[in-house]
Design a protein around this motif. Structure first.
Motif, PDB file in Angstrom:
ATOM      1  N   UNK A   1     100.958  40.950  21.073  1.00 29.68           N
ATOM      2  CA  UNK A   1      99.612  41.403  20.716  1.00 29.68           C
ATOM      3  C   UNK A   1      98.510  40.541  21.336  1.00 29.68           C
ATOM      4  N   UNK A   2      98.718  39.241  21.415  1.00 33.66           N
ATOM      5  CA  UNK A   2      97.677  38.356  21.947  1.00 33.66           C
ATOM      6  C   UNK A   2      97.679  38.290  23.473  1.00 33.66           C
ATOM      7  N   UNK A   3      98.692  38.897  24.111  1.00 34.40           N
ATOM      8  CA  UNK A   3      98.797  38.804  25.566  1.00 34.40           C
ATOM      9  C   UNK A   3      98.503  40.115  26.286  1.00 34.40           C
ATOM     10  N   UNK A   4      98.301  41.186  25.532  1.00 27.06           N
ATOM     11  CA  UNK A   4      98.091  42.491  26.142  1.00 27.06           C
ATOM     12  C   UNK A   4      96.829  43.127  25.574  1.00 27.06           C
ATOM     13  N   UNK A   5      96.017  43.649  26.459  1.00 25.81           N
ATOM     14  CA  UNK A   5      94.764  44.287  26.045  1.00 25.81           C
ATOM     15  C   UNK A   5      94.644  45.637  26.736  1.00 25.81           C
ATOM     16  N   UNK A   6      94.087  46.625  26.027  1.00 23.00           N
ATOM     17  CA  UNK A   6      93.930  47.971  26.565  1.00 23.00           C
ATOM     18  C   UNK A   6      92.457  48.371  26.544  1.00 23.00           C
ATOM     19  N   UNK A   7      92.041  49.050  27.605  1.00 22.95           N
ATOM     20  CA  UNK A   7      90.654  49.512  27.731  1.00 22.95           C
ATOM     21  C   UNK A   7      90.669  51.010  27.980  1.00 22.95           C
ATOM     22  N   UNK A   8      89.959  51.777  27.150  1.00 22.47           N
ATOM     23  CA  UNK A   8      89.885  53.230  27.314  1.00 22.47           C
ATOM     24  C   UNK A   8      88.808  53.556  28.359  1.00 22.47           C
TER      25      UNK A   8
ATOM     26  N   UNK B   1     102.495  47.474  18.110  1.00 19.46           N
ATOM     27  CA  UNK B   1     102.868  46.566  19.196  1.00 19.46           C
ATOM     28  C   UNK B   1     103.604  45.373  18.603  1.00 19.46           C
ATOM     29  N   UNK B   2     104.634  44.928  19.295  1.00 15.40           N
ATOM     30  CA  UNK B   2     105.368  43.736  18.885  1.00 15.40           C
ATOM     31  C   UNK B   2     104.371  42.580  18.695  1.00 15.40           C
ATOM     32  N   UNK B   3     104.394  41.916  17.541  1.00 17.58           N
ATOM     33  CA  UNK B   3     103.433  40.821  17.282  1.00 17.58           C
ATOM     34  C   UNK B   3     103.445  39.734  18.346  1.00 17.58           C
ATOM     35  N   UNK B   4     104.584  39.526  19.015  1.00 20.43           N
ATOM     36  CA  UNK B   4     104.646  38.481  20.041  1.00 20.43           C
ATOM     37  C   UNK B   4     103.875  38.867  21.296  1.00 20.43           C
TER      38      UNK B   4
ATOM     39  N   UNK C   1     103.401  51.857  27.267  1.00 24.51           N
ATOM     40  CA  UNK C   1     104.825  51.513  27.179  1.00 24.51           C
ATOM     41  C   UNK C   1     105.289  50.610  28.318  1.00 24.51           C
ATOM     42  N   UNK C   2     104.948  50.966  29.559  1.00 24.78           N
ATOM     43  CA  UNK C   2     105.479  50.208  30.691  1.00 24.78           C
ATOM     44  C   UNK C   2     104.790  48.850  30.828  1.00 24.78           C
ATOM     45  N   UNK C   3     103.510  48.792  30.569  1.00 24.16           N
ATOM     46  CA  UNK C   3     102.803  47.511  30.635  1.00 24.16           C
ATOM     47  C   UNK C   3     103.401  46.534  29.630  1.00 24.16           C
ATOM     48  N   UNK C   4     103.717  47.003  28.444  1.00 28.35           N
ATOM     49  CA  UNK C   4     104.336  46.143  27.446  1.00 28.35           C
ATOM     50  C   UNK C   4     105.698  45.651  27.921  1.00 28.35           C
ATOM     51  N   UNK C   5     106.449  46.520  28.607  1.00 31.52           N
ATOM     52  CA  UNK C   5     107.741  46.104  29.161  1.00 31.52           C
ATOM     53  C   UNK C   5     107.574  44.979  30.182  1.00 31.52           C
ATOM     54  N   UNK C   6     106.606  45.126  31.092  1.00 32.43           N
ATOM     55  CA  UNK C   6     106.373  44.097  32.108  1.00 32.43           C
ATOM     56  C   UNK C   6     105.990  42.765  31.463  1.00 32.43           C
TER      57      UNK C   6
ATOM     58  N   UNK D   1     104.297  37.932  30.712  1.00 31.65           N
ATOM     59  CA  UNK D   1     103.040  38.051  31.448  1.00 31.65           C
ATOM     60  C   UNK D   1     101.883  38.400  30.526  1.00 31.65           C
ATOM     61  N   UNK D   2     100.692  38.311  31.088  1.00 29.99           N
ATOM     62  CA  UNK D   2      99.473  38.753  30.394  1.00 29.99           C
ATOM     63  C   UNK D   2      99.076  40.113  30.968  1.00 29.99           C
ATOM     64  N   UNK D   3      98.847  41.103  30.099  1.00 29.79           N
ATOM     65  CA  UNK D   3      98.625  42.463  30.564  1.00 29.79           C
ATOM     66  C   UNK D   3      97.266  43.022  30.218  1.00 29.79           C
TER      67      UNK D   3
END
Length: 393
Positions: free
Chosen positions: A146-153, A141-144, A116-121, A127-129
């Motif tokens: 999706x290409x700028x944010x990546x998550x790693x488990x 995730x907001x489509x705008x 949640x917070x990374x998406x806000x930033x 920014x790229x997250x």
């Protein structure tokens, strides 16, 4: 218990004092259970809260790291379903973006939860997250973005990434780590020679626990409880220079922002420990008095046949129910987070339900777990035409 377990994890002082001990409590407050039977059998651990007189740090000397293997997708602690909390998070994101010019930058969040917070930033500053968390699970995730944010488990790697971060944030994670200074040193090592990287951490504020008797924040998951002094000490010794240290969220949190510095060093004593010491020395008695007073209130409610619910299925609510042992009296817990609904509280077994449950249940008393949400809870009760006494835990 070894002498090492009584040694302060921040400054390595042996000048530590036991404050309180608790009966066994749930190992995880933020893992709820699909059945009551499983909840009643949830694993437990003991707490022995020690205080370091040198740096003002507090820690659970009975903490057993081998019990902590459950930070997976079942771990659910998102507070973003509350408008009050969303407002706080949005304001924090805006402040960080403005203060550090976080626009079109590489932003990393360690322990990002559900993101949640990374998406806000990333939304606020375009920014790229990159987020790291074992408990992350795919959500819309907001489509705008999706290409700028990546998550790693996974855990944050202790090496410099291919694209060095301009900003690293970590919220409500450091207190879970048994070697907090080692974690900070690994982050400092990963930053390398990029001296303009800003790191921002948020932790529970132990002064709130001591002074305002926020005793339900004492949970097994938290090995450490930071004061302003011990948090500064940790960052300084890890090779950072603190540029901002503030209270947040009505004093319940501490936020620290820092930049890379030299090798770091420890001071013999942390200034400003006098007030902390006064509250620490009075804490055991005040803790006991609060629990006994609440026990009397619950007993009186039971005698009068009043129907009672708890509002708040997070750590505070789970600890309240376990310390007060009110499972024969309180059957349900209210929470806004839909991912908690239909699940059960560890050890005591109450079911967590949506606020709409109250329309038919018609409670006489709603015990509110966090004063920050008092107005929000009152508004929701009025909107549902539920008349009940709201009392703080």
């Amino acid at each position: 218990m070894s002498d090492h377990s009584k040694t302060c994890p921040v400054c390595r002082s042996a000048d530590t004092t036991l404050l309180i001990e608790t009966p066994p409590v749930p190992v995880y407050c933020n893992i709820l259970w699909p059945t009551r039977a499983e909840a009643l059998a949830a694993p437990t651990g003991e707490m022995r809260l020690f205080w370091c007189r040198d740096c003002g740090h507090f820690f659970n000397a009975a903490f057993r790291p081998e019990l902590m293997g459950g930070y997976n997708q079942q771990y659910e602690n998102s507070l973003h379903y509350s408008e009050r909390f969303r407002s706080y998070a949005r304001a924090l994101a805006r402040r960080l973006v403005e203060r550090y010019n976080l626009r079109d930058k590489n932003v990393v969040e360690i322990g990002c939860g559900k993101g949640d917070f990374l998406l806000l930033l990333c939304e606020t500053g375009h920014n790229r997250g990159l987020g790291y968390d074992y408990s992350y699970e795919e959500r819309k995730i907001d489509p705008t973005l999706r290409d700028r944010v990546r998550f790693i488990r996974d855990f944050y790697p202790a090496k410099q990434p291919a694209n060095p971060a301009d900003f690293i944030c970590c919220r409500q994670v450091l207190e879970h780590v048994q070697e907090p200074v080692t974690m900070l040193r690994d982050i400092r090592k990963g930053i390398g020679s990029k001296m303009d990287t800003v790191v921002s951490f948020e932790v529970p504020n132990v002064m709130y626990t001591l002074k305002d008797l926020g005793i339900w924040d004492l949970i097994y998951e938290h090995y450490s409880y930071f004061s302003a002094g011990s948090l500064t000490q940790a960052f300084t010794s890890a090779g950072f220079r603190v540029v901002s240290l503030e209270d947040a969220f009505d004093g319940q949190y501490l936020t620290v922002e820092a930049v890379p510095d030299g090798a770091g060093s420890l001071s013999e004593k942390t200034p400003g420990c006098g007030e902390l010491a006064r509250h620490a020395e009075a804490f055991a008695g005040r803790y006991r008095d609060k629990v006994e007073n609440l026990s009397r209130q619950l007993a009186e409610m039971r005698r009068l046949g009043r129907k009672v619910v708890v509002w708040g299925g997070g750590s505070k609510g789970i600890m309240f129910l376990n310390v007060m042992r009110a499972h024969g009296q309180i059957s349900h817990v209210i929470d806004l987070n839909p991912h908690k609904h239909g699940r059960f509280v560890p050890v005591t077994g109450q079911e967590i339900v949506a606020p709409e449950f109250l329309k038919e249940f018609r409670p006489d008393v709603v015990i509110t777990m966090n004063p920050v949400y008092r107005d929000e809870i009152a508004d929701k009760l009025r909107a549902m035409n539920v008349s009940a006494d709201c009392i703080p835990a």
